[in-house]
Design a protein around this motif. Structure first.
Motif, PDB file in Angstrom:
ATOM      1  N   LEU A  55      -1.174  -4.583   1.613  1.00 45.19           N
ATOM      2  CA  LEU A  55      -0.697  -4.593   2.994  1.00 45.19           C
ATOM      3  C   LEU A  55      -0.019  -3.248   3.222  1.00 45.19           C
ATOM      4  CD1 LEU A  55       0.953  -8.100   3.456  1.00 45.19           C
ATOM      5  CD2 LEU A  55      -1.272  -7.326   4.298  1.00 45.19           C
TER       6      LEU A  55
ATOM      7  N   GLY B 224       4.723   6.078  -1.664  1.00 41.84           N
ATOM      8  CA  GLY B 224       3.915   7.037  -0.924  1.00 41.84           C
ATOM      9  C   GLY B 224       3.562   8.217  -1.824  1.00 41.84           C
ATOM     10  N   GLY B 225       2.657   9.024  -1.351  1.00 35.46           N
ATOM     11  CA  GLY B 225       2.194  10.183  -2.114  1.00 35.46           C
ATOM     12  C   GLY B 225       3.363  11.056  -2.562  1.00 35.46           C
TER      13      GLY B 225
ATOM     14  N   SER C 175       0.842  -1.201   0.000  1.00 39.10           N
ATOM     15  CA  SER C 175       0.000   0.000   0.000  1.00 39.10           C
ATOM     16  C   SER C 175       0.882   1.259   0.000  1.00 39.10           C
ATOM     17  CB  SER C 175      -0.871  -0.016   1.264  1.00 39.10           C
ATOM     18  OG  SER C 175      -2.118   0.569   1.013  1.00 39.10           O
ATOM     19  N   PRO C 176       0.428   2.314  -0.652  1.00 36.81           N
ATOM     20  CA  PRO C 176       1.226   3.544  -0.649  1.00 36.81           C
ATOM     21  C   PRO C 176       1.327   4.131   0.749  1.00 36.81           C
ATOM     22  CG  PRO C 176      -0.937   3.900  -1.643  1.00 36.81           C
ATOM     23  CD  PRO C 176      -0.797   2.435  -1.425  1.00 36.81           C
ATOM     24  N   MET C 177       2.548   4.399   1.173  1.00 37.65           N
ATOM     25  CA  MET C 177       2.754   4.996   2.504  1.00 37.65           C
ATOM     26  C   MET C 177       3.891   6.016   2.450  1.00 37.65           C
ATOM     27  SD  MET C 177       2.261   1.715   5.002  1.00 37.65           S
ATOM     28  CE  MET C 177       3.115   0.623   3.876  1.00 37.65           C
ATOM     29  N   MET C 178       3.549   7.255   2.759  1.00 41.25           N
ATOM     30  CA  MET C 178       4.587   8.289   2.862  1.00 41.25           C
ATOM     31  C   MET C 178       5.516   7.971   4.014  1.00 41.25           C
ATOM     32  SD  MET C 178       3.022  11.990   2.657  1.00 41.25           S
ATOM     33  CE  MET C 178       2.790  12.775   1.123  1.00 41.25           C
TER      34      MET C 178
ATOM     35  N   THR D 238      -7.951  -2.061  -0.459  1.00 44.76           N
ATOM     36  CA  THR D 238      -7.375  -1.848   0.871  1.00 44.76           C
ATOM     37  C   THR D 238      -8.514  -1.898   1.877  1.00 44.76           C
ATOM     38  OG1 THR D 238      -5.504  -0.496   0.150  1.00 44.76           O
ATOM     39  CG2 THR D 238      -6.261  -0.168   2.397  1.00 44.76           C
TER      40      THR D 238
ATOM     41  N   PRO E 291      -8.598  -1.221   5.551  1.00 50.11           N
ATOM     42  CA  PRO E 291      -7.717  -0.768   6.631  1.00 50.11           C
ATOM     43  C   PRO E 291      -7.901  -1.559   7.923  1.00 50.11           C
ATOM     44  CG  PRO E 291      -8.723   1.104   5.535  1.00 50.11           C
ATOM     45  CD  PRO E 291      -9.399  -0.125   5.000  1.00 50.11           C
ATOM     46  N   GLY E 292      -6.788  -1.981   8.482  1.00 51.22           N
ATOM     47  CA  GLY E 292      -6.821  -2.663   9.770  1.00 51.22           C
ATOM     48  C   GLY E 292      -7.281  -4.109   9.715  1.00 51.22           C
TER      49      GLY E 292
ATOM     50  N   ARG F  73      -6.520   5.595  -7.217  1.00 55.17           N
ATOM     51  CA  ARG F  73      -6.981   5.196  -5.884  1.00 55.17           C
ATOM     52  C   ARG F  73      -8.139   6.094  -5.462  1.00 55.17           C
ATOM     53  NH1 ARG F  73      -3.914   4.330   0.056  1.00 55.17           N
ATOM     54  NH2 ARG F  73      -5.409   2.726   0.626  1.00 55.17           N
TER      55      ARG F  73
ATOM     56  N   ARG G 118      -8.339 -10.186   4.494  1.00 57.86           N
ATOM     57  CA  ARG G 118      -7.866  -9.700   3.183  1.00 57.86           C
ATOM     58  C   ARG G 118      -7.875 -10.844   2.170  1.00 57.86           C
ATOM     59  NH1 ARG G 118      -4.178  -4.515   4.714  1.00 57.86           N
ATOM     60  NH2 ARG G 118      -4.742  -4.513   6.894  1.00 57.86           N
TER      61      ARG G 118
ATOM     62  N   ARG H   7       0.642  -1.161   7.013  1.00 54.31           N
ATOM     63  CA  ARG H   7       1.496  -1.132   8.203  1.00 54.31           C
ATOM     64  C   ARG H   7       2.197  -2.455   8.481  1.00 54.31           C
ATOM     65  NH1 ARG H   7      -3.391   1.437  11.383  1.00 54.31           N
ATOM     66  NH2 ARG H   7      -4.367   0.211   9.729  1.00 54.31           N
TER      67      ARG H   7
ATOM     68  N   HIS I 114      -3.569   9.592  -7.020  1.00 51.10           N
ATOM     69  CA  HIS I 114      -4.140   9.549  -5.661  1.00 51.10           C
ATOM     70  C   HIS I 114      -5.435  10.355  -5.639  1.00 51.10           C
ATOM     71  CE1 HIS I 114      -4.639   9.103  -1.509  1.00 51.10           C
ATOM     72  NE2 HIS I 114      -3.463   9.487  -1.055  1.00 51.10           N
TER      73      HIS I 114
ATOM     74  N   ASN J 246      -8.317   9.716   0.306  1.00 52.99           N
ATOM     75  CA  ASN J 246      -7.804  10.246   1.577  1.00 52.99           C
ATOM     76  C   ASN J 246      -7.884  11.769   1.732  1.00 52.99           C
ATOM     77  OD1 ASN J 246      -7.291   7.589   1.823  1.00 52.99           O
ATOM     78  ND2 ASN J 246      -5.084   7.729   2.091  1.00 52.99           N
TER      79      ASN J 246
ATOM     80  N   LEU K 100       5.284  -2.449   6.683  1.00 55.52           N
ATOM     81  CA  LEU K 100       6.310  -1.562   7.248  1.00 55.52           C
ATOM     82  C   LEU K 100       7.087  -2.325   8.306  1.00 55.52           C
ATOM     83  CD1 LEU K 100       4.632   1.920   8.005  1.00 55.52           C
ATOM     84  CD2 LEU K 100       6.063   1.270   6.077  1.00 55.52           C
TER      85      LEU K 100
HETATM   86  C1  FMN Z   1       2.762   5.890   7.643  1.00 54.65           C
HETATM   87  C2  FMN Z   1       1.620   5.848   6.656  1.00 54.65           C
HETATM   88  C3  FMN Z   1       1.667   6.662   5.529  1.00 54.65           C
HETATM   89  C4  FMN Z   1       0.624   6.610   4.578  1.00 54.65           C
HETATM   90  N1  FMN Z   1       0.731   7.356   3.432  1.00 54.65           N
HETATM   91  C5  FMN Z   1      -0.165   7.199   2.436  1.00 54.65           C
HETATM   92  C6  FMN Z   1       0.050   7.811   1.175  1.00 54.65           C
HETATM   93  O1  FMN Z   1       1.029   8.505   0.943  1.00 54.65           O
HETATM   94  N2  FMN Z   1      -0.872   7.584   0.194  1.00 54.65           N
HETATM   95  C7  FMN Z   1      -1.982   6.801   0.400  1.00 54.65           C
HETATM   96  O2  FMN Z   1      -2.782   6.627  -0.518  1.00 54.65           O
HETATM   97  N3  FMN Z   1      -2.207   6.206   1.595  1.00 54.65           N
HETATM   98  C8  FMN Z   1      -1.311   6.359   2.602  1.00 54.65           C
HETATM   99  N4  FMN Z   1      -1.483   5.679   3.782  1.00 54.65           N
HETATM  100  C9  FMN Z   1      -2.633   4.762   3.933  1.00 54.65           C
HETATM  101  C10 FMN Z   1      -2.236   3.326   3.551  1.00 54.65           C
HETATM  102  O3  FMN Z   1      -2.011   3.215   2.155  1.00 54.65           O
HETATM  103  C11 FMN Z   1      -3.333   2.308   3.953  1.00 54.65           C
HETATM  104  O4  FMN Z   1      -4.540   2.674   3.346  1.00 54.65           O
HETATM  105  C12 FMN Z   1      -3.528   2.245   5.464  1.00 54.65           C
HETATM  106  O5  FMN Z   1      -2.296   2.096   6.133  1.00 54.65           O
HETATM  107  C13 FMN Z   1      -4.479   1.092   5.858  1.00 54.65           C
HETATM  108  O6  FMN Z   1      -3.961  -0.140   5.482  1.00 54.65           O
HETATM  109  P1  FMN Z   1      -3.242  -1.136   6.556  1.00 54.65           P
HETATM  110  O7  FMN Z   1      -4.262  -1.481   7.585  1.00 54.65           O
HETATM  111  O8  FMN Z   1      -2.795  -2.302   5.727  1.00 54.65           O
HETATM  112  O9  FMN Z   1      -2.064  -0.375   7.153  1.00 54.65           O
HETATM  113  C14 FMN Z   1      -0.471   5.746   4.767  1.00 54.65           C
HETATM  114  C15 FMN Z   1      -0.504   4.937   5.905  1.00 54.65           C
HETATM  115  C16 FMN Z   1       0.540   4.969   6.834  1.00 54.65           C
HETATM  116  C17 FMN Z   1       0.485   4.047   8.022  1.00 54.65           C
END
Ligand code: FMN
Length: 351
Positions: free
Chosen positions: A309, A55-56, A22-25, A286, A288-289, A226, A295, A311, A174, A177, A314
């Motif tokens: 996936l 990430g974004g 999953s995209p995560m900054m 996705t 979440p959680g 997304r 999944r 977190r 994107h 969110n 990570l």
């Molecule tokens: C540290 C962090 C940074 C995130 N940054 C982005 C982002 O840049 N772009 C985005 O679309 N979602 C972002 N998310 C949301 C995740 O892509 C995802 O939707 C969210 O973590 C829920 O999924 P999970 O339960 O598998 O963690 C971020 C989540 C986390 C934890």
């Protein structure tokens, strides 16, 4: 129905299983937005996930909202991303760059230029985000002129070309969110009276034009979007107009032959099922959680073709091996929160 570990074709990619990153900054780009060797190492470590979404990443200087986020609009950015895509490809993975314009969820203190955020309308998001001096409310944005909206579409197009020049396998727009694209979609954030506001067709126009521009530039089979229908947060409340907006938009996206559509589940199971029917292409979900079992069930029931996936990946760079072998998983740090609050988008220890 397929299981999590069966292969799937997505756009130009043949993926060995149905999990994706999953995209995560991570907010550790150079101050000019360039990726670093740490980013290359981070993504290469997770290459066994197959499809990795960054990430974004801002498509323009004005698209930056968060501290030390990545960009994809200068030669230095392209050079940095080249190191990342090479590392990912050498490790057997594929990389999609997520293009994110933060819109009104942005703080001038987080950007080198210090300009006020821009948005469809001058309506404040009413949320706090992390800045160098702690959590601060985002200021009211400046409304984009119609010409600036068109110029922003072109920024996405150019950034998509830059991502491909850097060796990326594709681009995810994107639209989720609560960032710029979703600000256009949401009636409570978009009060425009030009062609980009008002009716469902008006509010979805920007999302469609951006996606069409990216697809025309790099190929629809390298373009993804997304969306987060039903999101409440980041100042977004789509209320009663939400479901009709998303049905309309996804129906239009369905005609584009995209690599995939990435949906985030926010509780409206009926809408999700409807959107699955409306969109015939690959669907990445996705939830979440959710647990791994939940999944996997989304793939097994046919609700999604792939699942992300976040977190968990990570905290476990080798999550695929751990899941395949039944090895124990590290628990993600519960302090890691992605709601844009004080803790939002700050660094996370696992590489
Ligand atoms: C540290 C962090 C940074 C995130 N940054 C982005 C982002 O840049 N772009 C985005 O679309 N979602 C972002 N998310 C949301 C995740 O892509 C995802 O939707 C969210 O973590 C829920 O999924 P999970 O339960 O598998 O963690 C971020 C989540 C986390 C934890």
């Amino acid at each position: 129905m397929p299981d999590l570990w069966s292969p799937v074709d997505v756009g130009r990619m043949r993926l060995r299983h149905r999990l994706a990153l999953s995209p995560m900054m991570r907010n550790r780009a150079l101050p000019d937005g360039s990726p670093t060797p740490l980013d290359a190492e981070y993504f290469a470590q997770r290459a066994s996930l197959g499809l990795l979404i960054t990430g974004g990443t801002q498509p323009s200087a004005d698209g930056q909202g968060f501290l030390l986020s990545h960009g994809c609009h200068t030669d230095a950015h392209i050079a940095g991303w080249q190191q990342v895509t090479k590392a990912v490809h050498d490790a057997g993975g594929h990389l999609f760059v997520q293009l994110m314009h933060a819109g009104r969820v942005a703080h001038p203190d987080n950007t080198p230029h210090g300009r006020a955020p821009v948005a469809p309308s001058a309506v404040a998001a009413g949320v706090g985000i992390h800045t160098p001096s702690g959590n601060q409310q985002v200021p009211p944005p400046r409304e984009l002129s119609t010409e600036e909206v068109c110029a922003t579409v072109e920024d996405f197009r150019r950034a998509a070309a830059a991502a491909i020049e850097a060796g990326a396998d594709g681009v995810e727009v994107h639209g989720a969110n609560g960032f710029l694209v979703q600000q256009f979609l949401s009636a409570n954030a978009n009060h425009r009276t030009d062609a980009y506001g008002g009716s469902v067709a008006g509010r979805t126009r920007f999302a469609l034009e951006v996606t069409e521009a990216v697809a025309a530039e790099i190929g629809a089979d390298r373009t993804a979007v997304r969306l987060s229908p039903g999101l409440r947060g980041f100042g977004i409340d789509e209320g009663e107009t939400g479901p009709a907006t998303y049905t309309h938009l996804v129906r239009a996206l369905a005609g584009l032959d995209l690599a995939f559509l990435h949906l985030t589940h926010h509780g409206d199971e009926a809408l999700l099922t409807e959107l699955r029917t409306v969109f015939p292409g690959p669907l990445l979900l996705t939830r979440p959680g959710a647990t791994i079992e939940e999944r996997a069930a989304d793939v097994e029931t046919g609700l999604a073709d792939l699942v992300t996936l976040g977190r968990l990946a990570l905290a476990n760079p080798d999550v695929v091996t751990r899941l395949r072998t039944g090895a124990a998983l590290n628990t993600p740090d519960p302090a890691t929160f992605y709601g844009g609050g004080a803790e939002g988008y700050t660094d996370y220890p696992a590489l």
